[in-house]
Every structure is written in structure tokens, then in C-alpha cells.
Design a protein around this motif. Sequence first.
Motif, short mmCIF file in Angstrom:
data_model
loop_
_atom_site.label_atom_id
_atom_site.label_comp_id
_atom_site.label_asym_id
_atom_site.label_seq_id
_atom_site.Cartn_x
_atom_site.Cartn_y
_atom_site.Cartn_z
N ASP A 174 0.86 -1.19 0.00
CA ASP A 174 0.00 0.00 0.00
C ASP A 174 0.89 1.24 0.00
O ASP A 174 1.26 1.75 1.06
N GLN B 263 0.23 4.35 -0.94
CA GLN B 263 -0.40 5.53 -0.35
C GLN B 263 -0.39 5.43 1.17
O GLN B 263 -0.15 6.42 1.87
N GLY B 264 -0.64 4.24 1.70
CA GLY B 264 -0.64 4.05 3.15
C GLY B 264 0.69 4.39 3.77
O GLY B 264 0.76 5.01 4.85
N ASP C 221 1.18 8.11 3.76
CA ASP C 221 0.38 8.70 4.84
C ASP C 221 1.10 8.57 6.18
O ASP C 221 1.14 9.52 6.98
N ALA C 222 1.69 7.38 6.42
CA ALA C 222 2.39 7.15 7.68
C ALA C 222 3.63 8.02 7.80
O ALA C 222 3.92 8.58 8.87
N THR D 245 -1.88 -2.91 -3.33
CA THR D 245 -2.98 -2.03 -3.70
C THR D 245 -2.60 -1.26 -4.96
O THR D 245 -1.56 -0.60 -4.99
N ALA E 288 -1.77 12.60 1.16
CA ALA E 288 -1.17 12.38 2.48
C ALA E 288 -1.22 13.63 3.35
O ALA E 288 -0.72 13.61 4.49
#
Length: 304
Positions: A145, A147-148, A151-152, A209, A222
Motif C-alpha cells: 500500500d 499511499q498508506g 500517509d504514515a 494495492t 497524504a
Amino acid sequence: MSAHNDSGHAQDHAHAHGHQHGDLDWEVMAAHLVNSGELQLPVLRRTAGRLSELLGPEREVRRVLDIGSGPGVMTCVLAETFPAAETVAVDGTAALLTHTRDRAERLGVGERVAVRHAELPDGLDGALGTADLIWSSKAVHHIGDQQGVLDALAGALNPGGMLAVAEGGLPMRFLPRDIGTGRPGLQARLDAAQEYWFEIMRSELPGSTAVVEDWPAMFGRAGLTGIASFTLLLDLPAPLDEAARTFLHAQLTRLREMMSESLDEADIKTLDLLLDADAPEGILRRTDAFLLSATTVHTGVRPV
């Protein structure tokens, strides 16, 4: 997982792949990654300088994270560029973190460089703390992922802090279109084989993903602002020195091992000739080998 600051997928793919299968000789891989990083030092230093300019003189950088740091070549460049900061190398391979510690000591920045053993993305659960600058090169695309993980990483920035990610760029070039043996256009076919391999690698990652790899848009999702991109070239013309030839020989060896199922017999024969240390047509001896790569860096700032 680790990354390296180069163009072309081969060694960072092999690096990440080894985390899953444990089948790599990490001393051999570390030597290759160090050689790659040192060839890229002019680009890495210009990159760090550009990041410093983008942050501006008023921004006090006290903590830097290098996510997927490998053997620490860029970690040490960041430590040199931001002398008031603690720079933390984060990688999933303990042997490469040992190289980072040794390199930092040798370059006189050991007191300001820390190492943290953490696999991605699980290691981004807050345990790394926050930073004023987070750097990552060729690591995000090894996370299912993407994008995940962005974001983190954005969430680990202090307000006003910057995320800088090296992804994309252009495939590395190092040979003429017609090298005098085999069918012309070998590198284009190697690119196609790597893209095919890359798609399989991505599909097999945990939590894979699909996402349009529009990095500025992903940075925006993000929550980052002031999003920008820049590209820097490494241009080593022919004839190459021994270090660059050694790097290319290792690169082609890795491609030969990883891509053989995707190439026809004629191209495999050409690769074997290029890898022949005694052949005048081999990469270690031919006079027309060069090294040209483009590294693209995307940046964004966490709003204050």
C-alpha cells in the motif's frame, strides 16, 4: 527493506526480495550497494543540498530519518548536510545497519548517526518518533500500500517538516543501442523484462494495492503542501573507471539471475558475453560503456 539511490530496479528489487527469502549474501550485496551509492555521491550531495534549500535557513532541522537506508551512504550525506541534527538510518537488514555505523564512524559523523532495525511498513507505527526531514529512496514501491506508507511517513513529520521520496526517474543507460554483438536494442528489452518483473513483484506484496503512481497527487492525499519535484542526472561518460565498471558488472549479473526467464536465448548469450571478464566485448573491458541515470525526488511539507 532497503533502497538504493540509483536508477534501475535490479538491486533494490533484489534487496527487498531477499527480505522475504533470506537467500542473499548480504556482504556481497552490501559491497554492491556501497559501490552504487558512492558512484551516486555527486547526485546525493546535490539532492541533500537542494533539500536544505527547500527547507530554508529559518527551519531548524533537529532530526532526520532515512527510511530504507541500506548501507548508509545517503544517511552520512544527510548527517553532513544537517550538522545540528540526529540522523537515523532505518532498515530491515541488520547487516546493512552495521555498515552504516562503520561508515558514519569512518566519516566522523558517528556521534550524530543512529541506526534502527525496522521492517516496513510495520515499523512505521510511531516507534520511530517524529522528524523534521524524512528521506526515502526506492523503498516505497516495495510496500503493498504505497499511499498508506506515504500517509504514515507524512504523519511522522513535525509541523513544517519535509518528506522527500526518490521514486520514478528514468531507467539507467550504459551501452550504445548497437553494441556489435547480438540484436541491437538490448537495453530496451532489459527494461521491458524489468517492468514485467516489477509488476509481478508488486502484485505479490502483502496488501498490494493498485494506485496511479502520480507521486505529487499521492503526497497531496497524504496531507502535504508545497509539493514539488526535481530531477538530477548522474552522467559518467565513456570510458568508465574501474568502480563504475564493477558496478555495471554486478548490475548485469543481477539482471542475468533475475530476468533470464523473460529473455530469449540470444539476449542471454549477449548478457553472458558482457559478463565475461576476459572478453574485449565484456562490460569490464569495453571502451564504449558509460553511465547515465536520472533520479527524481518528490517533496512535500506538513502544514504548520
